[in-house]
Design a protein around this motif. Structure first.
Motif, PDB file in Angstrom:
ATOM      1  N   THR A  14      -5.791  -6.616   4.920  1.00  0.00           N
ATOM      2  CA  THR A  14      -5.160  -5.307   5.084  1.00  0.00           C
ATOM      3  C   THR A  14      -4.214  -5.233   6.273  1.00  0.00           C
ATOM      4  O   THR A  14      -3.089  -4.733   6.149  1.00  0.00           O
ATOM      5  N   ALA A  15      -4.650  -5.707   7.432  1.00  0.00           N
ATOM      6  CA  ALA A  15      -3.797  -5.631   8.622  1.00  0.00           C
ATOM      7  C   ALA A  15      -2.519  -6.438   8.437  1.00  0.00           C
ATOM      8  O   ALA A  15      -1.428  -6.004   8.808  1.00  0.00           O
ATOM      9  N   ARG A  20       3.336  -5.961   7.657  1.00  0.00           N
ATOM     10  CA  ARG A  20       4.541  -6.281   6.889  1.00  0.00           C
ATOM     11  C   ARG A  20       5.193  -5.017   6.342  1.00  0.00           C
ATOM     12  O   ARG A  20       6.415  -4.907   6.303  1.00  0.00           O
ATOM     13  N   ALA A  21       4.366  -4.085   5.916  1.00  0.00           N
ATOM     14  CA  ALA A  21       4.907  -2.819   5.429  1.00  0.00           C
ATOM     15  C   ALA A  21       5.641  -2.097   6.556  1.00  0.00           C
ATOM     16  O   ALA A  21       6.727  -1.533   6.349  1.00  0.00           O
ATOM     17  N   TYR A  22       5.062  -2.116   7.738  1.00  0.00           N
ATOM     18  CA  TYR A  22       5.658  -1.438   8.895  1.00  0.00           C
ATOM     19  C   TYR A  22       7.050  -1.989   9.191  1.00  0.00           C
ATOM     20  O   TYR A  22       7.993  -1.230   9.458  1.00  0.00           O
ATOM     21  N   PHE A  23       7.182  -3.303   9.155  1.00  0.00           N
ATOM     22  CA  PHE A  23       8.477  -3.913   9.467  1.00  0.00           C
ATOM     23  C   PHE A  23       9.417  -3.954   8.263  1.00  0.00           C
ATOM     24  O   PHE A  23      10.616  -4.167   8.420  1.00  0.00           O
ATOM     25  N   GLY A  42       4.396   2.253   2.822  1.00  0.00           N
ATOM     26  CA  GLY A  42       4.696   0.891   2.388  1.00  0.00           C
ATOM     27  C   GLY A  42       3.470   0.196   1.832  1.00  0.00           C
ATOM     28  O   GLY A  42       3.542  -0.498   0.806  1.00  0.00           O
ATOM     29  N   LEU A  43       2.320   0.371   2.491  1.00  0.00           N
ATOM     30  CA  LEU A  43       1.087  -0.260   2.014  1.00  0.00           C
ATOM     31  C   LEU A  43       0.662   0.331   0.672  1.00  0.00           C
ATOM     32  O   LEU A  43       0.255  -0.402  -0.235  1.00  0.00           O
ATOM     33  N   ARG A  49       1.908  -1.800  -6.613  1.00  0.00           N
ATOM     34  CA  ARG A  49       2.607  -2.911  -7.270  1.00  0.00           C
ATOM     35  C   ARG A  49       1.624  -4.039  -7.615  1.00  0.00           C
ATOM     36  O   ARG A  49       1.697  -4.633  -8.692  1.00  0.00           O
ATOM     37  N   LEU A  50       0.709  -4.329  -6.704  1.00  0.00           N
ATOM     38  CA  LEU A  50      -0.280  -5.383  -6.941  1.00  0.00           C
ATOM     39  C   LEU A  50      -1.171  -5.041  -8.135  1.00  0.00           C
ATOM     40  O   LEU A  50      -1.434  -5.890  -8.993  1.00  0.00           O
ATOM     41  N   VAL A  51      -1.635  -3.811  -8.179  1.00  0.00           N
ATOM     42  CA  VAL A  51      -2.502  -3.381  -9.290  1.00  0.00           C
ATOM     43  C   VAL A  51      -1.740  -3.424 -10.608  1.00  0.00           C
ATOM     44  O   VAL A  51      -2.243  -3.897 -11.630  1.00  0.00           O
TER      45      VAL A  51
END
Length: 310
Positions: A14-15, A20-23, A42-43, A49-51
């Motif tokens: 998760t972190a 990555r979402a933050y940037f 973003g997360l 998208r993953l699901v």
């Protein structure tokens, strides 16, 4: 006991993903009060998208209850030392994070809980260790989603364990299997940790063996089988190691003695009860509605709920 883990299990580092979402998402994405929520939204978009793309049956957001466990630091004091924010006497080390990311982490946790996505950590362990433990327990194939190459050590074609590695932002994923590992690093998943500790990793404060880079490490493993074989060769004057290699390995013997415990993820972390089944509807819709309004989660949350409902 863990809830139903059938068919394909997806484990989120998760972190790694919210960093990555933050940037990857502009910080102009903000809540109604002006607070940045780029990592949150973003997360959520990434999980949606993953699901949608991979259709896991079970999903766990694995958390860093302790991002720099003391037992690892005791073995290698430099472990992640450069990432430590200002020291607080008598308190735990805090990881240095961007000022506008830290306040978003509790929001992420609250939203995942309200949606009903299992969020699992364990005191004294990193998310990698939780992932290692759940992978070891899984009875079916596992997708590990992470931007951390350390988890390549869990890749196992026989068990259907692969890593989905974000190549750019959170949009493009590379499926890492043993074929890719052999092509890129010259080792399979079972030997990736040995390669990593020989090579070292400045981003984790791991010194490695001076003068042994990735290619040399792969050649040593190919010639001697594993780390134990390499250490035995270094101690055997009749082995085919070059004098320089033998000298470097012997000088690094104290590091090589402790590094495996630091670099290899744990597979026996004690975990509490949780349900890993993918939620089809929110666990706490009223709380989720409040969070959505307060933080302006808009389309990101709706896309995640739509993906889960299918």
């Amino acid at each position: 006991m863990i809830g139903p883990v059938t068919r394909r299990l997806m484990l989120l580092d998760t972190a790694s993903l919210y960093f990555r979402a933050y940037f990857g998402v502009p910080d102009t994405v903000r809540a109604p009060d002006g607070t940045p929520v780029n990592a949150v939204r973003g997360l959520l978009d990434f999980i949606a998208r993953l699901v949608q793309d991979h259709q896991p049956d079970s999903l766990v957001a694995c958390m860093d209850a302790d991002w720099r466990p003391q037992w690892r630091v005791d073995l290698i004091p430099s472990y992640k030392a450069h990432r430590v924010a200002e020291e607080v006497e008598g308190g735990p080390d805090e990881e240095e994070t961007p000022d506008t990311l830290s306040p978003q982490v509790p929001v992420i946790e609250s939203v995942l809980d309200a949606v009903g996505i299992a969020r699992v950590g364990a005191a004294g362990y990193e998310a990698d260790d939780v992932i290692g433990t759940l992978t070891a327990r899984a009875s079916g194939p596992v997708d590990i989603v992470t931007g951390d190459r350390d988890l390549y050590q869990l890749v196992d074609d026989r068990r259907g364990v692969r890593v989905l590695y974000p190549l750019k932002g959170v949009g493009t994923l590379q499926a890492v299997d043993e074929s890719l590992l052999r092509e890129k690093y010259g080792v399979d998943g079972a030997h990736y940790a040995d390669l990593a500790l020989l090579r070292g990793d400045p981003s984790d404060g791991l010194p490695g063996v001076p003068g042994v880079g990735e290619k040399t490490a792969a050649k040593l493993l190919a010639a001697h089988g594993d780390l134990a074989g390499i250490v035995a060769a270094a101690q055997d004057p009749a082995s085919k190691l070059t004098p320089a290699q033998r000298k470097r390995l012997l000088e690094a013997s104290s590091y090589l003695e402790v590094a495996p415990k630091v670099v290899r993820v744990a597979s026996d972390v004690p975990l509490g009860s949780f349900d890993a089944a993918l939620p089809r509807e929110p666990r706490d819709p009223m709380t989720l509605e409040v969070l959505a309004e307060q933080w302006g989660l808009g389309g990101s949350l709706q896309r995640l709920l739509a993906a889960l409902a299918v």
